[in-house]
Design an enzyme around this catalytic site. Structure first.
Site, PDB file in Angstrom:
ATOM      1  N   LYS A   1      17.836  66.724   9.229  1.00 19.69           N
ATOM      2  CA  LYS A   1      18.959  67.485   9.763  1.00 19.69           C
ATOM      3  C   LYS A   1      19.842  67.980   8.639  1.00 19.69           C
ATOM      4  O   LYS A   1      20.325  67.202   7.818  1.00 19.69           O
ATOM      5  CB  LYS A   1      19.783  66.593  10.691  1.00 19.69           C
ATOM      6  CG  LYS A   1      21.034  67.281  11.185  1.00 19.69           C
ATOM      7  CD  LYS A   1      21.590  66.592  12.400  1.00 19.69           C
ATOM      8  CE  LYS A   1      22.477  65.437  12.017  1.00 19.69           C
ATOM      9  NZ  LYS A   1      23.086  64.846  13.210  1.00 19.69           N
TER      10      LYS A   1
ATOM     11  N   ASP B   1      31.094  66.879  18.886  1.00 22.70           N
ATOM     12  CA  ASP B   1      30.349  67.855  19.663  1.00 22.70           C
ATOM     13  C   ASP B   1      29.408  67.114  20.607  1.00 22.70           C
ATOM     14  O   ASP B   1      28.287  66.794  20.257  1.00 22.70           O
ATOM     15  CB  ASP B   1      29.562  68.764  18.706  1.00 22.70           C
ATOM     16  CG  ASP B   1      28.876  69.913  19.430  1.00 22.70           C
ATOM     17  OD1 ASP B   1      29.218  70.177  20.599  1.00 22.70           O
ATOM     18  OD2 ASP B   1      27.991  70.551  18.826  1.00 22.70           O
TER      19      ASP B   1
END
Ligand SMILES: *[C@@H]1O[C@H](CO)[C@@H](O)[C@H](O)[C@H]1NC(C)=O
Ligand SMILES: *[C@@H]1O[C@H](CO)[C@@H](O)[C@H](O)[C@H]1NC(C)=O
Ligand SMILES: *[C@@H]1O[C@H](CO)[C@@H](O)[C@H](O)[C@H]1NC(C)=O
Ligand SMILES: *[C@@H]1O[C@H](CO)[C@@H](O)[C@H](O)[C@H]1NC(C)=O
Length: 961
Positions: free
Chosen positions: A714, A813
């Site tokens: 990531k 988020d």
């Protein structure tokens, strides 16, 4: 500051209906005009022959030849002219994940089309969507909606729509460019929405003179508001919020005589509120989070119904007439420098008044409830004096009353605590005295009377309230015993009775207690009851500074959730039961008590535990500063710019050979330690084709290691935050901590890599899509309820775990796009490290530009500017609603949460919220879905205080089984 057209109510939930009505009205009256010049009708049967070609893209369950085209999902036909033949006029293919451009070849033939809605798909390039030469449809189209796609090329590719009146390109990736060159090519444009792209430069002023709605929020437009904008005399909606605009606002509003909504929130505008803004049509004006100064204009609410000037530098006093104008609904002046007193006269229609964080003095006027409509009244953190007027009890609709941190004195008048709709009552940090009232609203969920001078006893009725979750009475002079009714409390999560004069023994406690139980600094006697051990969810137990004696019951050892046990300064004896290693135990001042645990309040453990206390304090003190994890996120526009910049993935292989500064394995698992090779991971990142997921802040790549096993790498798109002032070390430390977490519903990094300019995390690759893909993806299979329910449980478990960590982990988020699936019903929460990276403390400006994903952002973030557990609970509630409804978090410009809340007001409409494709499968499913719906609705409650803690949510979900 989420003042965009696409979520008009994030900060003003109650206005949803109004705004919706406004838009409905608009679109209803839109299409008539161009009907006259429409080409000869294309009969619907012919349209069907053309459109059937798309059935493979749209899905044969939606478009197939066994059903007439006018009955197809997303197709609307209208009778054309005097003849009675049907023609296809509207096509809506929203949220099908379509990226296949070939559909345009067919749609372009449907020249009867007036409205085309392709929002929420995956189109990337406008260029070849509408080939000018062969697209007859363009000539008659009135409305085009391409919002929420991935369009990123030039806007210049969109031209040749002579009739277009409504153009929505919001929530795309349109880059910086000189817009003015293209916007002139829509001669009949009435409504233009370019919200939430990456546009920079000056506000464009080259649109058609007919423009009535202009929405440019959530970009990076800079400079000052151009004078030329005031040539658009038809403007009724102007939304420039959340940009980088500065300077004074031109005093030219007399040129905009039709203006109804003006949104300037979240910029850096300064100077005075322009005097010409006294436009008679203006009903909504939001300029919060700017640098406006000077006085509040006396006339501002003469026409405006919803006024938000919070978080500016306004001074002087509130004009005497400001709150009295008929029709006024909401006034927010929070956090300015206002002085003087609260005006006497309030409008009958005013339902929200927020004046917190100023320097307002004087008394609360007796007439404050004459209007009868007030539902939210926040006057906290001012210099109010005198008594709380008994007339407040006339505010029958009051659901939130916050008078905390003033200089109020005298008793709490009868009738206020029992107002039927009251959910939150905060009066802490005043000089109130007298008895605590004995009658309460059945809806009450938070009661905070701490740090006053209340005397008398705790009314036993308070514990009979079914919804009470937080009771804080600490720092008073309350005497007598703790009522035994506490054992029957159903929802109590947090109880603080510290620093009073309570006597008697500790009764059986409510087993729901989980955050903390504080009975310290009283005169409680007797022994510690062994049934305290049944509080298996309790995290902090503080019984210090009492007269407790006898042995510490061994049952306390079964309190699995405990992180802190404070028994100091009592007369306890014997030995402390054995606890987990990481439980902080303080037994000082008990001469005969022995601690067999190794963890006796040593320096090292204290250091770790502090954040927990901080968290609790922060939840009670308004405007508190940053805790280790509760982040006061106030984010610079410059920060969001940087995020956007790194989002552009322009990497060629050449550029990619990044120098690894630090590659570090966190995991001890030898399967991974032998497989992971950092250079391989970096190679994978060089190739675009390895991208399998992009979230708001991260890009995921698939990497195959030399031994053949696959990992996810990531890339953090906000890496640059890590490299400010040598933050790498801090980041590395925090990732190490996260890497030690073990919960099957949380994505935990195995390793990290820092390069010169980026940061990467490595995970096991068990990716079967996101929850969003599952629910709203191209595959049209309806997901059954058991799968949805187990996803809900899994996410709740993960989130409860993160909220319960010694070092609280909050999610920046949290959405169905950040929840990965290991299998159809094994969810894992991703992107857990974000709140550690995006350093809030040095940021100013608009929070909502980075606070997660639209549709999941809790309304209060616009004001509070900090991440909270309650904010996460809100986002989780939206996820539950998605699972229950099958609908995305925002559709047709309406947030799912707001929509569900508005329907839920009528019990007979609750059915309509549920996804009938699954709720109809059995009675058991139906009733379980209704129970989960209740949980979801409580999670998305407008007031953060009214939302349950994750622990409770999880329990309720289990009970809904
Ligand atoms: C139908 O679609 C195919 C490819 O998807 C295309 O080649 C063909 O020309 C289309 N036919 C019509 C009538 O549009
Ligand atoms: C054909 O489409 C209709 C309406 O869109 C739908 O109800 C029906 O189930 C579809 N038929 C098939 C065989 O998929
Ligand atoms: C069809 O499109 C027109 C023009 O945009 C719009 O006014 C109308 O409401 C739409 N009808 C439906 C049923 O969506
Ligand atoms: C409102 O604006 C008009 C035109 O700018 C001005 O003449 C008038 O005095 C203003 N009224 C108030 C109450 O400020």
């Amino acid at each position: 500051m989420v003042e965009r057209r696409y979520c008009p109510c994030v900060s003003h939930g109650g206005f949803l209906m109004l705004v919706l009505l406004f838009f409905l009205f608009f679109f209803h009256h839109a299409p008539m005009a161009a009907a006259a010049d429409a080409p000869p009708p294309l009969p619907a049967e012919d349209a069907q022959d053309i459109l059937i070609n798309l059935s493979s893209v749209v899905g044969t369950n939606r478009w197939n030849s066994s059903t007439p085209v006018c009955d197809w999902t997303g197709v609307t036909c209208t009778r054309s002219g005097s003849g009675s033949s049907l023609v296809v006029t509207n096509i809506t293919l929203s949220n099908y994940g379509i990226s296949n451009r070939s559909i345009f070849a067919s749609i372009c033939h449907i020249y009867t089309l007036q409205s085309l809605d392709l929002s929420r798909n995956s189109f990337t390039d406008l260029g070849d969507l509408f080939p000018t030469s062969s697209c007859r449809m363009k000539e008659g189209l009135l409305s085009l909606n391409l919002s929420s796609n991935k369009l990123s090329h030039s806007l210049s590719d969109l031209s040749g729509f002579p009739q277009l009146e409504v153009l929505d390109l919001s929530f795309n990736l349109f880059p910086s460019e000189n817009l003015s060159a293209y916007l002139g090519s829509f001669p009949r444009l009435r409504s233009l929405n370019l919200s939430s792209n990456k546009l920079i430069g000056d506000i464009p002023v080259s649109m058609a003179g007919s423009l009535a709605e202009l929405v440019l929020s959530g970009n990076q437009f800079s400079g000052s508001i151009p004078l030329a904008l005031f040539n658009y005399g038809n403007l009724s909606l102007l939304d420039l919020s959340q940009n980088d605009l500065n300077g004074a606002v031109p005093d030219e509003f007399k040129s905009l005589p039709k203006l109804q909504t003006l949104l300037l929130s979240g910029n850096n505008l300064s100077g005075k509120i322009p005097p010409s803004l006294n436009v008679t049509t203006l009903t909504r004006f939001a300029a919060n989070k700017n640098s406006f100064s000077g006085l509040i204009p006396t006339w501002i609410t003469k026409h405006v119904r919803m006024l938000d000037l919070s978080y500016n530098h306004l001074n002087g006093s509130i004009p005497p007439d400001l709150l009295s104008h008929p029709g006024l609904q909401s006034v927010d002046l929070t956090s300015n420098m206002l002085e003087g007193t609260i005006p006497n006269s309030l409008s009958r229609s005013l339902f929200r008044l927020r004046l917190g964080g100023n320097k307002i003095g004087g008394n609360i006027p007796n007439s404050i409830c004459d209007g009868m409509s007030l539902a939210y009244l926040e006057l906290d953190n001012n210099q109010l004096m005198g008594n709380i007027p008994s007339e407040l009890a006339k505010c029958k609709k009051l659901s939130l009353l916050n008078l905390a941190s003033n200089q109020l004195q005298g008793p709490l008048p009868d009738g206020i605590s029992s107002l039927e709709e009251l959910v939150v009552l905060k009066l802490q940090n005043n000089s109130l005295n007298g008895h605590i009232p004995n009658t309460f609203s059945a809806s009450l969920s938070t009661l905070n009377l701490s740090q006053n001078s209340f005397t008398g006893q705790i009314p036993s009725r308070v514990f009979e309230l079914q919804k009470l979750s937080t009771l804080d009475l600490h720092g008073n002079n309350i005497s007598g015993g703790i009522p035994i009714s506490i054992s029957s409390s159903k929802s109590l999560i947090e109880l603080n009775l510290g620093y009073n004069a309570l006597t008697g023994t500790i009764p059986t406690m409510a087993t729901t207690l989980s955050t903390s139980l504080n009975l310290s600094h009283n005169y409680l006697s007797g022994s510690i009851p062994s049934n305290l051990g049944s509080l298996i969810e309790l995290e902090i137990l503080d019984l210090s500074y009492n007269n407790l004696s006898g042995e510490v019951p061994s049952s306390l050892g079964s309190m699995q959730s405990l992180t802190q046990l404070v028994l100091s300064y009592n007369h306890l004896s014997g030995s402390v039961p054995i606890f987990r290693q990481d439980v902080e135990i303080d037994i000082e001042g008990n001469a005969d008590l022995i601690n067999g645990n190794g963890n006796n309040n040593s320096i090292s453990t204290t250091g770790k535990k502090k954040p927990h206390n901080v968290v609790i304090i922060i939840f009670t003190i308004a405007g508190a500063v940053v805790g280790l994890c509760v982040l006061a996120v106030i984010v610079m526009m410059s920060l969001s710019k940087r995020i956007y910049r790194v989002e552009d993935e322009g990497l060629s292989t050449g550029e990619c050979v990044s120098h690894i500064i630090n590659g570090h394995l966190i995991t001890m698992n030898s399967i991974h330690t032998s497989a992971i090779e950092f250079m391989k991971a970096m190679e994978a990142v060089c190739n675009h084709q390895n991208i399998f997921l992009k979230t708001r802040f991260c890009t995921y790549y698939k990497a195959v290691m030399p031994n053949g096993s696959t990992y996810s790498v990531k890339k953090l798109n906000s890496s640059d935050k890590i490299f400010q002032n040598g933050n790498q070390e801090k980041f590395a430390r925090e990732i190490e901590v996260l890497g030690k977490l073990t919960n099957s519903n949380v994505m935990v990094p195995l390793a990290y890599i820092l390069t010169v300019d980026s940061a990467y995390l490595i995970y096991e690759h068990a990716y079967k899509g996101t929850v969003s893909d599952l629910l709203h993806g191209e595959k049209s299979d309806v997901i059954d309820w058991p799968s949805r329910y187990s996803i809900a449980l899994g996410v709740a478990q993960g989130l409860t775990f993160l909220h319960g960590c010694t070092q609280l982990v909050l999610l920046l988020d949290l959405s169905t796009r950040t929840i990965h699936l290991k299998s159809t019903n094994e969810p894992q929460i991703g992107d857990i490290e974000l709140c550690k990276i995006i350093d809030p403390s040095r940021s100013t400006g608009s929070f909502s530009t980075i606070a997660g994903t639209v549709g999941y952002i809790p309304p209060e973030y616009a004001y509070t500017m900090r991440l909270t557990m309650a904010g996460n609970v809100y986002s989780f509630g939206v996820i539950l609603l998605e699972l229950l409804t099958g609908k995305p978090s925002v559709s047709n410009g309406t947030e799912l949460a707001k929509w569900a809340l508005s329907l839920s007001a009528r019990p007979d409409q609750r059915e309509q919220i549920l996804d009938t494709r699954v709720s109809g499968t059995s009675i058991a499913v139906h009733s379980q879905m209704l129970s989960v719906l209740n949980i979801a609705l409580s999670c998305v409650a407008f007031s953060p205080d009214a939302r349950p803690k994750m622990r409770n949510v999880l329990r309720m979900l289990f009970n809904a089984k």
